[in-house]
Scaffold this active site. Structure first.
Site, PDB file in Angstrom:
ATOM      1  N   ARG A 148       0.406  -1.180  -0.209  1.00  0.00           N
ATOM      2  CA  ARG A 148      -0.309  -0.065  -0.293  1.00  0.00           C
ATOM      3  C   ARG A 148       0.980   1.353   0.062  1.00  0.00           C
ATOM      4  NH1 ARG A 148      -3.384  -0.776   5.350  1.00  0.00           N
ATOM      5  NH2 ARG A 148      -1.639  -1.542   5.457  1.00  0.00           N
ATOM      6  N   ASN A 158      -5.811  -3.126   1.862  1.00  0.00           N
ATOM      7  CA  ASN A 158      -5.433  -4.585   2.160  1.00  0.00           C
ATOM      8  C   ASN A 158      -7.462  -4.513   1.798  1.00  0.00           C
ATOM      9  OD1 ASN A 158      -2.523  -4.535   2.299  1.00  0.00           O
ATOM     10  ND2 ASN A 158      -2.996  -4.802   5.091  1.00  0.00           N
TER      11      ASN A 158
END
Length: 124
Positions: free
Chosen positions: A52, A70
């Site tokens: 990320r 996520n």
């Protein structure tokens, strides 16, 4: 006004403040690029490897807007909006990801550009 491929180049002898502008020998060129949206889901070893944060860093470098998060199923999901070429670069990057990631599949859905985002963020 000159129509060239997917964008419009406007030639002006007076400068301006719009994005995509460049000065070429006293002639200012304003370019309106084709903006697109892609919704991607990345599979493999993509959580716990800073996917990320690296995605956010790359998206910001490419001046894209959107988000990454996520998923509970172990995948990473993201939405990218911006210039078509830059979004395509971002999708290609997602096929590799950061060095610790092991990407096995990237599902990409093209959606209608909305312009709803002000930046690129990590969602939780």
């Amino acid at each position: 006004m000159i129509i060239v491929g997917w964008f419009i180049a406007i030639l002006s002898l007076h400068g301006g403040e719009e994005k995509g502008e460049g000065d070429f020998g006293g002639i200012t060129v304003l370019i309106e690029m084709e903006n697109v949206r892609a919704h991607v889901v990345i599979e493999g070893r993509v959580q716990g490897v800073f996917f990320r944060s690296h995605t956010q860093e790359m998206a910001e470098k490419l001046r894209l807007k959107g988000w990454v998060k996520n998923r509970r199923d172990g995948r990473v999901e993201a939405v990218f909006e911006g210039d078509k070429g830059k979004v395509e670069q971002m999708i290609q990057w997602c096929h590799r990801g950061p060095s610790e990631a092991r990407v096995t599949n990237v599902q990409t859905d093209r959606e209608e550009y909305s312009g709803e985002f002000e930046d690129f963020s990590i969602r939780y």
